[in-house]
Enzyme design. Structure first.
Site, mmCIF file in Angstrom:
data_model
loop_
_atom_site.group_PDB
_atom_site.id
_atom_site.type_symbol
_atom_site.label_atom_id
_atom_site.label_comp_id
_atom_site.label_asym_id
_atom_site.label_seq_id
_atom_site.Cartn_x
_atom_site.Cartn_y
_atom_site.Cartn_z
ATOM 1 N N HIS A 1 0.941 -1.198 -0.148
ATOM 2 C CA HIS A 1 -0.031 -0.095 0.121
ATOM 3 C C HIS A 1 1.042 1.282 -0.065
ATOM 4 C CE1 HIS A 1 -3.106 2.915 2.190
ATOM 5 N NE2 HIS A 1 -3.604 2.238 1.268
ATOM 6 N N ASP B 1 -6.876 14.069 -6.463
ATOM 7 C CA ASP B 1 -6.480 12.910 -6.050
ATOM 8 C C ASP B 1 -7.791 12.422 -5.329
ATOM 9 O OD1 ASP B 1 -5.323 10.598 -4.850
ATOM 10 O OD2 ASP B 1 -4.311 11.685 -3.405
ATOM 11 N N GLN C 1 -6.914 22.927 -3.454
ATOM 12 C CA GLN C 1 -6.876 24.143 -2.841
ATOM 13 C C GLN C 1 -7.775 23.938 -1.719
ATOM 14 O OE1 GLN C 1 -8.803 27.491 -4.995
ATOM 15 N NE2 GLN C 1 -7.807 28.737 -3.808
HETATM 16 P P1 NAI Z 1 -11.458 13.580 -1.245
HETATM 17 O O1 NAI Z 1 -13.028 13.002 -1.780
HETATM 18 O O2 NAI Z 1 -11.501 14.044 0.183
HETATM 19 O O3 NAI Z 1 -11.007 14.541 -2.398
HETATM 20 C C1 NAI Z 1 -11.081 14.169 -3.706
HETATM 21 C C2 NAI Z 1 -10.554 15.442 -4.576
HETATM 22 O O4 NAI Z 1 -11.694 16.314 -4.524
HETATM 23 C C3 NAI Z 1 -9.311 16.023 -4.149
HETATM 24 O O5 NAI Z 1 -8.486 16.121 -5.198
HETATM 25 C C4 NAI Z 1 -9.871 17.323 -3.431
HETATM 26 O O6 NAI Z 1 -8.866 18.416 -3.707
HETATM 27 C C5 NAI Z 1 -11.131 17.671 -4.435
HETATM 28 N N1 NAI Z 1 -11.756 18.515 -3.401
HETATM 29 C C6 NAI Z 1 -12.626 18.289 -2.270
HETATM 30 N N2 NAI Z 1 -13.359 19.461 -2.152
HETATM 31 C C7 NAI Z 1 -13.141 20.139 -2.878
HETATM 32 C C8 NAI Z 1 -13.606 21.595 -3.307
HETATM 33 N N3 NAI Z 1 -14.551 21.930 -2.275
HETATM 34 N N4 NAI Z 1 -13.150 22.177 -3.941
HETATM 35 C C9 NAI Z 1 -12.408 21.874 -5.211
HETATM 36 N N5 NAI Z 1 -11.856 20.366 -4.981
HETATM 37 C C10 NAI Z 1 -12.171 19.784 -3.901
HETATM 38 O O7 NAI Z 1 -10.495 12.335 -1.534
HETATM 39 P P2 NAI Z 1 -10.720 10.649 -1.341
HETATM 40 O O8 NAI Z 1 -11.325 10.341 -2.355
HETATM 41 O O9 NAI Z 1 -11.549 10.526 -0.035
HETATM 42 O O10 NAI Z 1 -9.465 10.125 -1.191
HETATM 43 C C11 NAI Z 1 -8.747 10.233 -0.127
HETATM 44 C C12 NAI Z 1 -7.046 9.797 -0.421
HETATM 45 O O11 NAI Z 1 -7.158 8.322 -0.259
HETATM 46 C C13 NAI Z 1 -6.559 10.336 -1.562
HETATM 47 O O12 NAI Z 1 -5.300 10.859 -1.226
HETATM 48 C C14 NAI Z 1 -6.130 8.586 -2.209
HETATM 49 O O13 NAI Z 1 -5.120 8.665 -3.128
HETATM 50 C C15 NAI Z 1 -6.120 7.857 -1.117
HETATM 51 N N6 NAI Z 1 -6.467 6.624 -1.464
HETATM 52 C C16 NAI Z 1 -5.534 5.659 -1.439
HETATM 53 C C17 NAI Z 1 -5.491 4.229 -1.606
HETATM 54 C C18 NAI Z 1 -4.577 3.471 -1.842
HETATM 55 O O14 NAI Z 1 -4.851 2.129 -1.954
HETATM 56 N N7 NAI Z 1 -3.283 3.904 -1.707
HETATM 57 C C19 NAI Z 1 -7.163 3.697 -2.141
HETATM 58 C C20 NAI Z 1 -8.041 4.921 -2.002
HETATM 59 C C21 NAI Z 1 -7.671 6.201 -1.691
#
Ligand code: NAI
Length: 349
Positions: free
Chosen positions: A116, A174, A307
């Site tokens: 991971h 992301d 942002q």
């Molecule tokens: P999230 O839903 O919190 O955000 C998704 C995207 O939406 C981000 O780029 C964020 O900047 C953008 N965003 C959120 N609110 C915004 C707004 N008000 N205005 C503009 N843009 C906005 O992210 P999520 O889906 O919960 O993922 C969280 C983390 O989990 C990520 O870093 C991802 O890489 C990680 N992840 C890692 C996994 C792995 O196996 N390595 C598996 C699944 C997720």
């Protein structure tokens, strides 16, 4: 509990080094985890340390992996991860992708047999910091109901994209292809909070607000999110000849075994298409355009992707990163792990 960034990094590094990782690798993992916590992405920060420590202690993450880069063409390479830490493999593979894209305009580097790797924007942001466009996808354990299905097939399969603007700023997008990352369910459990009824389903396939009752996650936007998670699995699994779909290893099945996961970085040099400076000027312009869009009712401002973390990051920089007390107490304790994760049903806590 508030902890200064450097102190949190040191605590995590020390714990993972004591679990068995080399000091260097433990430092890189700590850096990736604190990158997430420092933005408020707590689902992929310190709360994962005990799980990693248990897997490392049980040798399911190779302590001193024999990493190997196999060049397969002028722009392509495979990074053989030897089931070492995914964070370290993905960082080193991105270093190689950056070099290749600087020389040849584009790079596609696949990682085979990694563990991971956390919040994958850490790696795409490395590309943007080098004036390149970064894209990355990775596999994750099957826990998502495909559109129309009643049992899990794909993982939360995230994708990340980063593009550089001027003055060190960038767009960084992301996301998990599920409505929420699994870590967000874990975070809700750790804080004893409920979740929205749009995130996940219970054992009957019905929407639930209780994070403890979650038995499968939902893809974003029905068939469209399902299509995206399929694309991620094809690029980071099938393309690399790795297990795919519901054959992808579970995070908790056997912590003494390597996970054999795949990840793929694509890096593009804007100079191969226009010029880096024109690209950065236009990314900066698009960021300004987005911020200038008239906000809808209930919103103060339109933000560009990434942002939304700025305000939290600034506040944490000033006052320290917020860490759940139980997690902090574990980090400062002598305990390496509590044997809490091995053979755990991911959904039952
Ligand atoms: P999230 O839903 O919190 O955000 C998704 C995207 O939406 C981000 O780029 C964020 O900047 C953008 N965003 C959120 N609110 C915004 C707004 N008000 N205005 C503009 N843009 C906005 O992210 P999520 O889906 O919960 O993922 C969280 C983390 O989990 C990520 O870093 C991802 O890489 C990680 N992840 C890692 C996994 C792995 O196996 N390595 C598996 C699944 C997720």
């Amino acid at each position: 509990m508030r902890v200064a960034k450097e102190d949190l990094t040191k605590l995590i590094q020390t714990k993972l080094h004591r679990a068995g990782l080399t000091e260097e690798h433990a430092g890189i993992v700590a850096d990736v985890l604190v990158f997430a916590d420092a933005k408020g992405i707590h689902s992929h920060g310190a709360m994962r340390v005990e799980y990693y420590a248990e897997r490392i202690a049980k040798k399911g993450i190779t302590h001193n992996p024999e990493f190997r880069l196999e060049k397969t063409g002028p722009c392509t390479a495979i990074f053989h991860g030897d089931n070492g830490s995914g964070h370290v493999a993905a960082k080193l593979a991105m270093d190689e992708a950056i070099k290749i894209a600087k020389e040849n305009g584009v790079a596609v580097v696949g990682m085979k047999k990694v563990s991971h790797s956390g919040a994958i924007s850490y790696f795409t942001e490395m590309a943007a910091q080098n004036d390149l466009v970064g894209f990355s996808v990775c596999q994750s354990d099957p826990m998502v109901v495909p559109f129309g299905g009643a049992e899990p097939y794909y993982g939360t399969n995230p994708l990340a994209f980063a593009a550089p603007g001027n003055d060190g700023k960038m767009i960084s997008f992301d996301m998990a292809t599920t409505v929420q990352a699994w870590g967000k369910i874990l975070h809700a459990r750790s804080k004893h909070e409920s979740i929205p009824d749009t995130w996940a389903v219970d054992e009957n396939g019905e929407a639930t607000t209780d994070p403890h009752k979650v038995r499968a996650l939902l893809p974003i936007s029905g068939p469209k999110g399902y299509g995206l998670m399929m694309m991620v699995d094809v690029l980071s699994g099938i393309l690399l000849g790795l297990p795919f779909g519901n054959k992808v290893s579970s995070m908790y099945n056997d912590l003494s075994e390597g996970r054999d996961l795949g990840q793929l970085h694509i890096v593009i040099n804007p100079d191969a298409f226009s010029s880096v400076q024109m690209f950065k000027d236009n990314i900066t312009q698009t960021m300004k355009d987005l911020n200038g869009i008239k906000p809808a009712k209930g919103f103060d401002k339109v933000l560009y992707p990434g942002q939304n973390y700025d305000a939290v990051a600034e506040e944490y920089e000033e006052n320290g990163i917020e860490i759940v007390d139980d997690i902090y107490n574990y980090l400062v304790s002598d305990v390496i792990h509590n044997d809490a994760y091995d053979h755990q049903d991911a959904f039952v806590d």
